[in-house]
Each structure stands twice: as structure tokens, then as C-alpha cells.
Design a protein around this motif. Structure first.
Motif, PDB file in Angstrom:
ATOM      1  N   GLU A 170      -2.978   3.679  10.826  1.00 30.46           N
ATOM      2  CA  GLU A 170      -3.734   2.442  10.641  1.00 30.46           C
ATOM      3  C   GLU A 170      -3.523   1.526  11.829  1.00 30.46           C
ATOM      4  O   GLU A 170      -2.471   1.563  12.479  1.00 30.46           O
ATOM      5  CB  GLU A 170      -3.268   1.687   9.384  1.00 30.46           C
ATOM      6  N   HIS A 207      -0.661   6.901   2.534  1.00 31.85           N
ATOM      7  CA  HIS A 207      -1.931   7.614   2.530  1.00 31.85           C
ATOM      8  C   HIS A 207      -1.645   9.075   2.865  1.00 31.85           C
ATOM      9  O   HIS A 207      -0.505   9.486   3.038  1.00 31.85           O
ATOM     10  CB  HIS A 207      -2.891   6.999   3.551  1.00 31.85           C
ATOM     11  N   TYR A 236       0.802  -5.601   3.608  1.00 31.49           N
ATOM     12  CA  TYR A 236       0.272  -6.735   4.369  1.00 31.49           C
ATOM     13  C   TYR A 236       0.651  -8.003   3.610  1.00 31.49           C
ATOM     14  O   TYR A 236       0.590  -8.032   2.383  1.00 31.49           O
ATOM     15  CB  TYR A 236      -1.256  -6.648   4.478  1.00 31.49           C
ATOM     16  N   HIS A 254      -8.637   2.712   9.759  1.00 32.74           N
ATOM     17  CA  HIS A 254      -7.944   3.902   9.265  1.00 32.74           C
ATOM     18  C   HIS A 254      -8.407   5.090  10.086  1.00 32.74           C
ATOM     19  O   HIS A 254      -9.611   5.313  10.225  1.00 32.74           O
ATOM     20  CB  HIS A 254      -8.286   4.171   7.797  1.00 32.74           C
ATOM     21  N   SER A 265       0.851  -1.187   0.000  1.00 38.07           N
ATOM     22  CA  SER A 265       0.000   0.000   0.000  1.00 38.07           C
ATOM     23  C   SER A 265       0.888   1.238   0.000  1.00 38.07           C
ATOM     24  O   SER A 265       1.790   1.354   0.816  1.00 38.07           O
ATOM     25  CB  SER A 265      -0.904  -0.015   1.236  1.00 38.07           C
ATOM     26  N   HIS A 268       3.501   1.016   3.147  1.00 42.15           N
ATOM     27  CA  HIS A 268       3.318  -0.082   4.104  1.00 42.15           C
ATOM     28  C   HIS A 268       2.729  -1.264   3.333  1.00 42.15           C
ATOM     29  O   HIS A 268       2.584  -1.162   2.104  1.00 42.15           O
ATOM     30  CB  HIS A 268       2.403   0.363   5.252  1.00 42.15           C
TER      31      HIS A 268
END
Ligand code: MN
Length: 187
Positions: A126, A120, A162, A175, A117, A160
Motif C-alpha cells: 500500500e 491483505h 490509519y 493498493h 486494517s 496495519h
């Protein structure tokens, strides 16, 4: 039916923000051609594109997804599962709440599935809480292992990611948007 592609009402979102197509391309980093295709319903955005649009317009992701899926239940009863082709399965648990400045997703990772990701908006935090299986979260360049029942909070205004363990994983992903983003999201 469930999990139809995302058909974003991007034209409304863009006009609400008072942006030309060119300016929208600049702030989102998504090409004018692609934005035009999404506006005309000729293309369904990937989750990566959706995040770019959300960031560019300073909008929480669920405000975009909600606008396109129109869940019948506004009280948190029924929220649709969004399956991004070739990507992660995301279900909206709690859509964006402008007072709380938060939104919550339920995410399913297949075994070994890795989902990067990009950063943001500034100040976004997060939290990941693992419900089933095991996974790793990329935080500040390090993969942090997490098992069911464990959680991690991290700054998400930097890259980042996952990664699912051998059996995959199911996790809650919260978030939290800072106040400035909140004010803009209420526009
Ligand atoms: Mn993220």
C-alpha cells in the motif's frame, strides 16, 4: 443516490469461484450465516467484512464494490463515495486495473479516528499520500506520522492501520497486488 449500503452480488462472486457456502466461510473467515445474509441482501457488509471477503476470494476490494454500485462512468469519470456506517469514508478514485494490478481510494478520516486494517493477501503493498490534515500510519507495529504532502509505502500483507490527527485527514490510498493475485482477479 449516493452512499447506499453495499449490496454485494456475493452469490455470483461465490459461484464464479466455484465455492460452496461452507467453503466460502472457511476461506473468508466470515460466518456462513453472515454470508447467507449478505447473499440474500438482508445484511450490508462492513468494510472489515468486505476486506475479509476480498482476501478470501483473492479479489481487489474495488471489484467487489464496483459490482455492487455499478458506476455509470467506466472511464474514471464518476465513482461513488461509499460511506461505511461508523467507519471511514472511502471513494474509489481508480477501480482495480488487472494490467496494472492496482486500485486507488480517496479516504477521509475524522479527527482522531482510528481505522485498523487486517493483513491483505500476500504481497499486497500500500501507499498513503496525505492530501489534507495530518495522520499516522501503523506500519510494522509503529505509528508513522505524516503531514499533507507526505507519503508512505508499506507492506500491507500484515496488520496495519490509519489514524487521523487533530484536524482529521484526507489521503490517497493505493493498493498494489502482486501478479498471482492479479491472475486470480481476472477470473
Ligand atoms: Mn489496508
Amino acid at each position: 443516490m449516493d452512499d447506499a449500503g453495499i449490496t454485494l452480488n456475493l452469490r455470483n462472486i461465490r459461484s464464479a469461484a466455484g465455492l460452496s457456502l461452507s467453503r466460502a466461510a472457511e476461506v473468508t473467515g466470515v460466518s456462513k450465516a453472515m454470508l447467507g445474509q449478505i447473499e440474500r441482501g438482508e445484511s450490508s457488509p462492513t468494510i472489515a467484512t468486505l476486506w475479509k471477503i476480498a482476501k478470501g476470494f483473492h479479489l481487489p476490494l474495488t471489484t467487489l464494490i464496483e459490482a455492487s454500485t455499478r458506476p455509470e462512468g467506466r472511464g474514471g469519470e464518476v465513482f461513488r463515495t461509499v460511506q461505511f456506517p461508523g467507519s471511514i469514508q472511502v471513494k474509489i478514485v481508480f477501480p482495480f486495473d488487472p494490467v496494472l494490478g492496482a486500485e486507488t481510494f480517496h479516504v477521509t478520516l475524522k479527527p482522531g479516528q482510528c481505522h485498523p486494517s487486517p493483513a491483505h493477501d500476500a504481497g499486497v503493498t500500500e501507499e498513503v499520500f496525505v492530501l489534507e490534515g495530518a495522520m499516522e500510519v501503523l506500519r510494522e507495529g509503529d505509528w508513522v506520522p505524516l503531514e499533507a504532502g507526505q507519503g508512505l509505502r508499506f507492506a500491507a500483507d500484515q496488520p496495519h492501520g490509519y489514524r487521523g490527527g487533530e484536524r482529521g485527514a484526507v489521503f490517497l490510498n493505493m493498493h498494489h497486488y502482486r501478479k498471482a493475485g492479479q491472475a486470480q482477479a481476472e477470473m
